[in-house]
Design a protein around this motif. Structure first.
Motif, PDB file in Angstrom:
ATOM      1  N   ASN A 176      44.941  34.777  51.682  1.00 28.06           N
ATOM      2  CA  ASN A 176      43.726  33.970  51.844  1.00 28.06           C
ATOM      3  C   ASN A 176      42.922  34.353  53.079  1.00 28.06           C
ATOM      4  O   ASN A 176      42.114  33.567  53.577  1.00 28.06           O
ATOM      5  CB  ASN A 176      44.064  32.474  51.896  1.00 28.06           C
ATOM      6  CG  ASN A 176      44.649  31.973  50.586  1.00 28.06           C
ATOM      7  OD1 ASN A 176      44.146  32.316  49.511  1.00 28.06           O
ATOM      8  ND2 ASN A 176      45.727  31.197  50.667  1.00 28.06           N
ATOM      9  N   THR A 178      40.971  37.253  53.164  1.00 26.74           N
ATOM     10  CA  THR A 178      39.717  37.818  52.674  1.00 26.74           C
ATOM     11  C   THR A 178      39.112  36.905  51.607  1.00 26.74           C
ATOM     12  O   THR A 178      39.692  35.875  51.240  1.00 26.74           O
ATOM     13  CB  THR A 178      39.962  39.215  52.069  1.00 26.74           C
ATOM     14  OG1 THR A 178      40.713  39.075  50.847  1.00 26.74           O
ATOM     15  CG2 THR A 178      40.749  40.081  53.028  1.00 26.74           C
ATOM     16  N   THR A 179      37.958  37.294  51.111  1.00 25.66           N
ATOM     17  CA  THR A 179      37.285  36.509  50.066  1.00 25.66           C
ATOM     18  C   THR A 179      37.641  37.000  48.672  1.00 25.66           C
ATOM     19  O   THR A 179      36.979  36.636  47.701  1.00 25.66           O
ATOM     20  CB  THR A 179      35.759  36.564  50.256  1.00 25.66           C
ATOM     21  OG1 THR A 179      35.331  37.947  50.198  1.00 25.66           O
ATOM     22  CG2 THR A 179      35.352  35.958  51.584  1.00 25.66           C
ATOM     23  N   CYS A 180      38.675  37.841  48.568  1.00 27.57           N
ATOM     24  CA  CYS A 180      39.075  38.378  47.267  1.00 27.57           C
ATOM     25  C   CYS A 180      39.912  37.345  46.524  1.00 27.57           C
ATOM     26  O   CYS A 180      41.145  37.425  46.468  1.00 27.57           O
ATOM     27  CB  CYS A 180      39.866  39.670  47.460  1.00 27.57           C
ATOM     28  SG  CYS A 180      40.263  40.518  45.916  1.00 27.57           S
ATOM     29  N   SER A 181      39.219  36.361  45.965  1.00 22.39           N
ATOM     30  CA  SER A 181      39.907  35.305  45.217  1.00 22.39           C
ATOM     31  C   SER A 181      38.909  34.611  44.309  1.00 22.39           C
ATOM     32  O   SER A 181      37.689  34.671  44.529  1.00 22.39           O
ATOM     33  CB  SER A 181      40.532  34.280  46.178  1.00 22.39           C
ATOM     34  OG  SER A 181      39.526  33.586  46.882  1.00 22.39           O
ATOM     35  N   ALA A 184      36.762  31.915  45.899  1.00 22.75           N
ATOM     36  CA  ALA A 184      35.607  32.402  46.661  1.00 22.75           C
ATOM     37  C   ALA A 184      34.558  33.001  45.743  1.00 22.75           C
ATOM     38  O   ALA A 184      33.566  33.579  46.208  1.00 22.75           O
ATOM     39  CB  ALA A 184      36.054  33.428  47.689  1.00 22.75           C
ATOM     40  N   GLN A 186      34.981  35.496  43.653  1.00 18.44           N
ATOM     41  CA  GLN A 186      35.221  36.917  43.377  1.00 18.44           C
ATOM     42  C   GLN A 186      36.223  37.042  42.217  1.00 18.44           C
ATOM     43  O   GLN A 186      37.381  37.401  42.400  1.00 18.44           O
ATOM     44  CB  GLN A 186      35.759  37.605  44.634  1.00 18.44           C
ATOM     45  CG  GLN A 186      34.853  37.523  45.837  1.00 18.44           C
ATOM     46  CD  GLN A 186      33.563  38.312  45.647  1.00 18.44           C
ATOM     47  OE1 GLN A 186      33.551  39.362  44.994  1.00 18.44           O
ATOM     48  NE2 GLN A 186      32.471  37.801  46.200  1.00 18.44           N
TER      49      GLN A 186
END
Length: 415
Positions: A176, A178-181, A184, A186
Motif C-alpha cells: 500500500n 504506491t497507488t498500484c491498487s 486508488a 488503478q
C-alpha cells in the motif's frame, strides 16, 4: 493459516494415529534427520537405485505400515473434492475465460510501435494477458484434436492462473505504498512489489520471449521490447537477447516447448491446410519442464517480496509453488476445462492475519481443505528434506505412474 511444524505434526498424527507426540515441549524435528545428508552428499543421489537402497529404508523404518498413507497424502493434498456442480464445457461462456480476456490484445500488431520496436507493458494486466492470448491464438492449430474452440490447448493454465491472481487482488501493491491498487483507481496496474506478479512474470513474459526466439511467430516485422517496472528493474529481463544472457536455462525450457510444437507440422501438398502430429504427453513434458524451470528460478529470487504479504498469504504462496512441483510430475493436462475445474477451489481473496484453515469463515469447506492440504504437503516435503518430492517424481517417471498420479489428483477426496 498455520504452517508451523507443530501443525504438520498434528496433521500427520491424524493419519498415523498418534506416531508423533504433540505433548512434548520440545519443537519436533525432522523424522528423517539424515535424509538431507544422504541425498546431497552422494553423487548418485538422484538415481532411483540409490534412493531405493539408501533413502527408502530410513523412511520406512519411521513410517512402517503408514508409509503408503504418506504417499497417498501427497496425492490427496493435490486433489480437490468432487465438484458439486459440473463446470460447463461450453467455451462460448465468458466466465470460463480470465477477466477481460476478450478485451486483451490478440496479435503482436495490436501493441504500439516505437523506434521500430513493438512495446509491451508487462505491468499492465490487460497487456500481460494479451501476451498469453497471442500464445493461445498462435498455438491453437496444434491442439484441434483435443477439443473445439481451443479448449484443449494445454497453455490455458497460465492465463487462467494470471486471471485468478488479478481477480483476487494479488497483482496489486500489497504494501500500500504506491497507488498500484484498485482502491486508488488503478484497476489494470500490476505491482513489482507483488510476489505473485513477479513470479508470474517468469511464467508470462519469458514463455513469450522463448516463443519469439524459437521463431514460433514467424518473421516479425518489429523487435519485441518489454517495458520495465518503475522499481526493481534489475530483477527482470526485457528482450530475447537480454533474457538469453541472464537466464539461459529458463529460456531454453520455453524455447524447447515451442520448437517441439513447430516440429509436429506435417508437410502437405496444400500449404494452406497443414496437419500436425502432436503427442500430447510429449507436449506436456516440455510444458511442465519449462514451467518448473521458471518457478525454480523465480520463487527463490522473489522470496524477499513475501514480507509485503500477511503471514498466512506468504505461506500459501510458498505452499502453492511447492504443490506445482508435484502436479508437474504427473504431466497434468492444463487445458481450459481442467484448470477451471480445479481453480474453483483456490481462495477468492488474499489471506489476512488471523486466517487459519480450516476455520476461515468466508471460505467454503472445500477451500479450507485445499489450504490445509497444500500446507501439509509443503511441510511434509520439508520435513523429509525434499525426499517426498523425489519419491513422487520417481513414481511419476513412467506413463503408467503418471496416469495413476493424474487419476489420484482428479478422483481422490480431501480428508
Amino acid at each position: 493459516m498455520s504452517c508451523s511444524v507443530e501443525f504438520v505434526a498434528h496433521s500427520l498424527q491424524q493419519i498415523f494415529r498418534g506416531n508423533i507426540d504433540l505433548n512434548s515441549s520440545r519443537k519436533p524435528e525432522s523424522p528423517f534427520p539424515s535424509l538431507p545428508f544422504l541425498i546431497k552428499a552422494h553423487p548418485n543421489s538422484a538415481s532411483p537405485r540409490y534412493l531405493c537402497k539408501m533413502v527408502l529404508p530410513e523412511m520406512c523404518v519411521f513410517l512402517g505400515q503408514h508409509f503408503l498413507l504418506l504417499v497417498l497424502l501427497t496425492a490427496v493434498a493435490l486433489s480437490p473434492p468432487h465438484v458439486a456442480a459440473v463446470i460447463q464445457e461450453d467455451a462460448s461462456k465468458n466466465d470460463v475465460y480470465p477477466p477481460l480476456w476478450h478485451h486483451a490484445p490478440g496479435n503482436i500488431e495490436d501493441f504500439p510501435v516505437h523506434d521500430n520496436k513493438s512495446i509491451i507493458s508487462a505491468w499492465n494486466y490487460q497487456e500481460r494477458l494479451g501476451v498469453y492470448k497471442i500464445l493461445l491464438n498462435y498455438s491453437a492449430k496444434y491442439f484441434t484434436a483435443f477439443g473445439s474452440n481451443n479448449t484443449g490447448n494445454i497453455l490455458w493454465g497460465l492465463p487462467l492462473q494470471h486471471g485468478w491472481q488479478y481477480d483476487t487482488g494479488r497483482l496489486a501493491d500489497p504494501s500500500n505504498v504506491t497507488t498500484c491498487s484498485r482502491s486508488a483507481g488503478q484497476h489494470l496496474c500490476i505491482s513489482a512489489r507483488s510476489w505473485w506478479a513477479c513470479v508470474n512474470y517468469y511464467l508470462a513474459i519469458i514463455p513469450f520471449l522463448g516463443a519469439v526466439e524459437a521463431g514460433f511467430f514467424g518473421q516479425l516485422q518489429h523487435e519485441i521490447e518489454i517495458l520495465p517496472p518503475e522499481e526493481l528493474r534489475a530483477d527482470f529481463c526485457y528482450s530475447t537477447a537480454d533474457c538469453r544472457s541472464r537466464i539461459p536455462k529458463v529460456m531454453d525450457g520455453w524455447k524447447a516447448y515451442f520448437e517441439y510444437l513447430l516440429s509436429t507440422e506435417q508437410k502437405s501438398e496444400r500449404p494452406s491446410a497443414p496437419s500436425f502430429s502432436i503427442e500430447k504427453e510429449k507436449a506436456l513434458h516440455y510444458l511442465w519442464k519449462a514451467h518448473v524451470a521458471s518457478n525454480t528460478y523465480a520463487v527463490p529470487k522473489f522470496r524477499n517480496s513475501l514480507k509485503y504479504l500477511s503471514g498466512p498469504e506468504a505461506s500459501f504462496g510458498e505452499d502453492w509453488a511447492n504443490a506445482v512441483d508435484f502436479i508437474a510430475a504427473t504431466h497434468f493436462s492444463s487445458d481450459l476445462r481442467n484448470i477451471n475445474r480445479f481453480q474453483a477451489f483456490l481462495p477468492q481473496r488474499m489471506l489476512s492475519e488471523g486466517d487459519k484453515a480450516p476455520f476461515i469463515s468466508d471460505f467454503s469447506p472445500q477451500q479450507n481443505k485445499i489450504l490445509l492440504s497444500l500446507c501439509a504437503l509443503h511441510k511434509t516435503n520439508k520435513l523429509t528434506g525434499g525426499t517426498l518430492l523425489l519419491l513422487w517424481r520417481m513414481a511419476m517417471s513412467t506413463d503408467a505412474g503418471r496416469a495413476v498420479g493424474r487419476s489420484l489428483i482428479e478422483n481422490l477426496i480431501t480428508i
